[in-house]
Design an enzyme around this catalytic site. Structure first.
Site, PDB file in Angstrom:
ATOM      1  N   ARG A 121     -16.056  17.151  -2.595  1.00  0.00           N
ATOM      2  CA  ARG A 121     -16.550  15.802  -2.961  1.00  0.00           C
ATOM      3  C   ARG A 121     -15.806  15.211  -4.145  1.00  0.00           C
ATOM      4  NH1 ARG A 121     -21.385  18.543  -2.025  1.00  0.00           N
ATOM      5  NH2 ARG A 121     -22.210  18.096   0.043  1.00  0.00           N
ATOM      6  N   LYS A 143      -5.378   3.932  -4.692  1.00  0.00           N
ATOM      7  CA  LYS A 143      -5.448   3.874  -3.225  1.00  0.00           C
ATOM      8  C   LYS A 143      -4.861   5.166  -2.696  1.00  0.00           C
ATOM      9  CE  LYS A 143      -5.429  -0.946  -1.838  1.00  0.00           C
ATOM     10  NZ  LYS A 143      -4.714  -1.965  -1.056  1.00  0.00           N
ATOM     11  N   GLU A 185       9.669  -3.425  -4.339  1.00  0.00           N
ATOM     12  CA  GLU A 185       8.289  -3.594  -4.847  1.00  0.00           C
ATOM     13  C   GLU A 185       8.315  -4.331  -6.189  1.00  0.00           C
ATOM     14  OE1 GLU A 185       5.388  -3.116  -3.466  1.00  0.00           O
ATOM     15  OE2 GLU A 185       5.537  -1.496  -2.000  1.00  0.00           O
ATOM     16  N   LYS A 227      -0.069  -4.441 -12.564  1.00  0.00           N
ATOM     17  CA  LYS A 227      -0.924  -3.850 -11.522  1.00  0.00           C
ATOM     18  C   LYS A 227      -2.206  -3.302 -12.151  1.00  0.00           C
ATOM     19  CE  LYS A 227      -1.296  -0.916  -7.518  1.00  0.00           C
ATOM     20  NZ  LYS A 227      -0.671  -0.064  -6.514  1.00  0.00           N
ATOM     21  N   GLU A 237     -10.573  -4.095  -4.168  1.00  0.00           N
ATOM     22  CA  GLU A 237      -9.933  -5.157  -3.384  1.00  0.00           C
ATOM     23  C   GLU A 237     -10.920  -6.095  -2.699  1.00  0.00           C
ATOM     24  OE1 GLU A 237      -6.169  -3.936  -1.521  1.00  0.00           O
ATOM     25  OE2 GLU A 237      -6.694  -5.291   0.114  1.00  0.00           O
ATOM     26  N   ARG A 241      -7.370  -8.302  -6.168  1.00  0.00           N
ATOM     27  CA  ARG A 241      -6.409  -7.238  -5.860  1.00  0.00           C
ATOM     28  C   ARG A 241      -5.576  -7.534  -4.612  1.00  0.00           C
ATOM     29  NH1 ARG A 241      -7.036  -0.632  -6.299  1.00  0.00           N
ATOM     30  NH2 ARG A 241      -4.943  -0.227  -5.546  1.00  0.00           N
ATOM     31  N   ASN A 245      -0.912  -7.517  -2.029  1.00  0.00           N
ATOM     32  CA  ASN A 245      -0.458  -7.396  -0.634  1.00  0.00           C
ATOM     33  C   ASN A 245       0.577  -8.457  -0.257  1.00  0.00           C
ATOM     34  OD1 ASN A 245      -2.088  -5.168  -0.090  1.00  0.00           O
ATOM     35  ND2 ASN A 245      -3.850  -6.482   0.290  1.00  0.00           N
ATOM     36  N   HIS A 248       3.013  -7.720   2.389  1.00  0.00           N
ATOM     37  CA  HIS A 248       2.672  -6.426   2.982  1.00  0.00           C
ATOM     38  C   HIS A 248       2.076  -6.500   4.394  1.00  0.00           C
ATOM     39  CE1 HIS A 248       3.866  -4.741  -0.750  1.00  0.00           C
ATOM     40  NE2 HIS A 248       3.463  -3.530  -0.439  1.00  0.00           N
ATOM     41  N   HIS A 252       3.738  -3.860   6.780  1.00  0.00           N
ATOM     42  CA  HIS A 252       3.037  -2.780   7.478  1.00  0.00           C
ATOM     43  C   HIS A 252       3.223  -2.888   8.989  1.00  0.00           C
ATOM     44  CE1 HIS A 252       0.121  -1.907   3.942  1.00  0.00           C
ATOM     45  NE2 HIS A 252       1.210  -1.172   3.875  1.00  0.00           N
ATOM     46  N   HIS A 264       9.230   2.070   3.716  1.00  0.00           N
ATOM     47  CA  HIS A 264       8.194   1.117   3.290  1.00  0.00           C
ATOM     48  C   HIS A 264       8.799   0.016   2.406  1.00  0.00           C
ATOM     49  CE1 HIS A 264       4.356  -0.467   1.944  1.00  0.00           C
ATOM     50  NE2 HIS A 264       4.753  -0.312   0.697  1.00  0.00           N
TER      51      HIS A 264
HETATM   52  N1  LIG Z   1      -1.221   3.929  -2.822  1.00  0.00           N
HETATM   53  C1  LIG Z   1      -0.593   2.778  -2.992  1.00  0.00           C
HETATM   54  O1  LIG Z   1      -1.080   1.881  -3.696  1.00  0.00           O
HETATM   55  C2  LIG Z   1       0.735   2.564  -2.337  1.00  0.00           C
HETATM   56  C3  LIG Z   1       1.542   1.481  -2.707  1.00  0.00           C
HETATM   57  C4  LIG Z   1       2.812   1.357  -2.134  1.00  0.00           C
HETATM   58  C5  LIG Z   1       3.241   2.304  -1.206  1.00  0.00           C
HETATM   59  N2  LIG Z   1       2.430   3.325  -0.858  1.00  0.00           N
HETATM   60  C6  LIG Z   1       2.888   4.361   0.095  1.00  0.00           C
HETATM   61  O2  LIG Z   1       3.967   5.043  -0.521  1.00  0.00           O
HETATM   62  C7  LIG Z   1       4.810   5.588   0.515  1.00  0.00           C
HETATM   63  C8  LIG Z   1       6.248   5.314   0.147  1.00  0.00           C
HETATM   64  O3  LIG Z   1       6.514   5.936  -1.066  1.00  0.00           O
HETATM   65  P1  LIG Z   1       8.009   6.274  -1.532  1.00  0.00           P
HETATM   66  O4  LIG Z   1       8.886   5.107  -1.301  1.00  0.00           O
HETATM   67  O5  LIG Z   1       7.901   6.850  -2.885  1.00  0.00           O
HETATM   68  O6  LIG Z   1       8.468   7.305  -0.424  1.00  0.00           O
HETATM   69  P2  LIG Z   1       8.522   8.898  -0.266  1.00  0.00           P
HETATM   70  O7  LIG Z   1       7.357   9.558  -0.863  1.00  0.00           O
HETATM   71  O8  LIG Z   1       8.804   9.112   1.160  1.00  0.00           O
HETATM   72  O9  LIG Z   1       9.842   9.283  -1.064  1.00  0.00           O
HETATM   73  C9  LIG Z   1      11.079   8.764  -0.645  1.00  0.00           C
HETATM   74  C10 LIG Z   1      12.144   9.834  -0.455  1.00  0.00           C
HETATM   75  O10 LIG Z   1      12.617  10.218  -1.723  1.00  0.00           O
HETATM   76  C11 LIG Z   1      12.621  11.639  -1.854  1.00  0.00           C
HETATM   77  N3  LIG Z   1      12.421  11.902  -3.285  1.00  0.00           N
HETATM   78  C12 LIG Z   1      11.291  11.746  -4.008  1.00  0.00           C
HETATM   79  N4  LIG Z   1      11.548  11.931  -5.306  1.00  0.00           N
HETATM   80  C13 LIG Z   1      12.874  12.214  -5.411  1.00  0.00           C
HETATM   81  C14 LIG Z   1      13.735  12.488  -6.508  1.00  0.00           C
HETATM   82  N5  LIG Z   1      13.302  12.455  -7.770  1.00  0.00           N
HETATM   83  N6  LIG Z   1      15.040  12.775  -6.249  1.00  0.00           N
HETATM   84  C15 LIG Z   1      15.493  12.775  -4.970  1.00  0.00           C
HETATM   85  N7  LIG Z   1      14.738  12.486  -3.899  1.00  0.00           N
HETATM   86  C16 LIG Z   1      13.434  12.208  -4.123  1.00  0.00           C
HETATM   87  C17 LIG Z   1      11.545  12.092  -0.924  1.00  0.00           C
HETATM   88  O11 LIG Z   1      11.728  13.418  -0.503  1.00  0.00           O
HETATM   89  C18 LIG Z   1      11.674  11.097   0.219  1.00  0.00           C
HETATM   90  O12 LIG Z   1      12.675  11.520   1.103  1.00  0.00           O
HETATM   91  C19 LIG Z   1       4.367   4.954   1.815  1.00  0.00           C
HETATM   92  O13 LIG Z   1       3.650   5.887   2.560  1.00  0.00           O
HETATM   93  C20 LIG Z   1       3.455   3.816   1.374  1.00  0.00           C
HETATM   94  O14 LIG Z   1       2.454   3.543   2.307  1.00  0.00           O
HETATM   95  C21 LIG Z   1       1.202   3.474  -1.416  1.00  0.00           C
END
Ligand SMILES: NC(=O)c1ccc[n+]([C@@H]2O[C@H](COP(=O)([O-])OP(=O)(O)OC[C@H]3O[C@@H](n4cnc5c(N)ncnc54)[C@H](O)[C@@H]3O)[C@@H](O)[C@H]2O)c1
Length: 366
Positions: A121, A143, A185, A227, A237, A241, A245, A248, A252, A264
């Site tokens: 939990r 999120k 972003e 943010k 949201e 908030r 988006n 987005h 998406h 993404h």
């Molecule tokens: N929770 C939220 O508010 C929110 C907001 C935006 C995006 N997201 C989510 O985030 C995800 C995308 O995140 P991301 O772009 O960080 O992608 P990711 O987690 O896939 O990382 C991108 C790539 O970089 C590599 N990597 C990570 N750190 C590294 C480093 N220091 N050196 C070398 N390689 C490295 C990873 O192995 C991966 O291949 C999506 O699933 C999206 O939906 C969530």
């Protein structure tokens, strides 16, 4: 080290930012979580690159510690991975007195956050973002979630971390493609905030893409502070908030249509282009402003490529998107920098022409 306070009324927490601060994380945890065990979910690539530092961190934790290594892919942001993390926690006798830390990008952060939210939990959770996108965006705001039934982030929870520890030294190994996604972003934040941020990013775009530490430091601080202020006002949201988006809904839908073969952040850049077009087409953004704002999007033209897509499919995915109630697609659009409109219903025709414009624009760069 910089400290940015995320002032959530019920659970304020801090975002720490600095170069090589990961080496101090063990002391920070031993001091602030003296009775806790530590379980990390770490990105496989990050673990390979920083094995010595990560292992030495785990060894310096006063209480029990363990790791779960996972490849960061949208396919792995799943129930199966969630089950594996929970199984590992149970098998290794981790209890409620566990701090679960995500070390990786947004995929690991979203998944591990949901694992923390649902284990017993809810157990304490920390974010150690290692991508630019995770530093400026996904690690902040609580999120968490997984993909299911070909829909992104459809199962999840609002679950805030106890703290965020962003070490910019991790960015030294980040591939260029990931920098582009992170800056995508940041462009969103430039549109959302004010002309100073927008002008700073416009002037320093090249430096940001090429990982200039000083420039990134300022961009991360500004994005997180913005943010944080939005999330503090509207955590779940229900109103404000939604501004986050911007671009987005398009992004998406494109990600799903392209079977997650597009990143993404790349989808967000495309989505921002479509949001600008749509805003212009429905008359809320003047042609002059559109031109000026679009110059920032133009910077990405040679950096990303969008494959052609099925517009009808995109439209249906948008209709199915969890944010779109009563069978109508609603958008976040803009009439100026920092001047954002929520819940704008857009005519299907306009939508199709915006999608076509975005597609044409990024296909040219092939
Ligand atoms: N929770 C939220 O508010 C929110 C907001 C935006 C995006 N997201 C989510 O985030 C995800 C995308 O995140 P991301 O772009 O960080 O992608 P990711 O987690 O896939 O990382 C991108 C790539 O970089 C590599 N990597 C990570 N750190 C590294 C480093 N220091 N050196 C070398 N390689 C490295 C990873 O192995 C991966 O291949 C999506 O699933 C999206 O939906 C969530």
């Amino acid at each position: 080290m910089n400290k940015i306070k995320i002032n959530l009324p019920e659970k304020p927490y801090s975002f720490y930012l600095g170069e090589n601060i990961f080496d101090k994380l063990d002391k920070f945890i031993n001091k602030n979580y003296p009775a806790h065990s530590v379980f990390i979910v770490v990105d496989k690539t990050v673990y390979k690159l920083y094995k010595l530092r990560v292992d030495s961190f785990l060894k310096s934790i006063k209480n029990k510690s363990n790791k779960f290594i996972l490849t960061a892919s949208e396919e792995n942001k799943s129930f199966e991975s969630l089950k594996k993390i929970h199984s590992s926690l149970i098998k290794n006798n981790f209890g409620r007195d566990t701090l679960l830390a995500a070390i990786g990008g947004g995929i690991i952060g979203d998944l591990a956050g949901f694992a923390a939210a649902t284990f017993m939990r809810g157990i304490p959770f920390a974010q150690v973002p290692t991508t630019l996108l995770a530093m400026v965006d996904s690690s902040v705001g609580g999120k968490t979630g997984i993909n299911f039934s070909n829909t992104k982030n459809v199962i999840g929870a609002f679950y805030q971390p106890g703290f965020i520890y962003a070490d910019t030294a991790f960015l030294k190994t980040l591939p260029k493609k990931e920098f582009i996604c992170g800056v995508g972003e940041i462009v969103k934040y430039a549109f959302l905030t004010n002309k100073y941020f927008f002008n700073f990013l416009t002037r320093n775009f090249e430096k940001a893409i090429n990982g200039d530490t000083n420039v990134l430091n300022r961009l991360i601080r500004n994005s997180v502070a913005y943010k944080g202020s939005v999330v503090a006002e509207d955590e779940k949201e229900s109103g404000l908030r939604k501004v986050l988006n911007l671009g987005h809904t398009f992004a998406h839908a494109l990600e799903v249509e392209q079977d997650h073969k597009i990143k993404h952040g790349e989808a967000v850049i495309f989505g921002l282009a479509c949001a600008l077009y749509t805003s212009k087409e429905i008359g809320i953004l003047t042609a002059d402003r559109f031109k000026r704002y679009f110059n920032l999007i133009r910077e990405f033209q040679d950096l990303i490529t969008i494959n052609s897509f099925d517009k009808r499919k995109i439209y249906n995915i948008m209709l199915r998107d969890k944010k779109n109630l009563q069978g109508k697609v609603k958008f976040v659009l803009l009439s100026g920098i920092g001047d954002i409109l929520l819940n704008v219903e857009v005519d299907k025709k306009v939508l199709y022409s915006s999608l076509e414009a975005g597609e044409r624009y990024f296909q040219k760069s092939k």
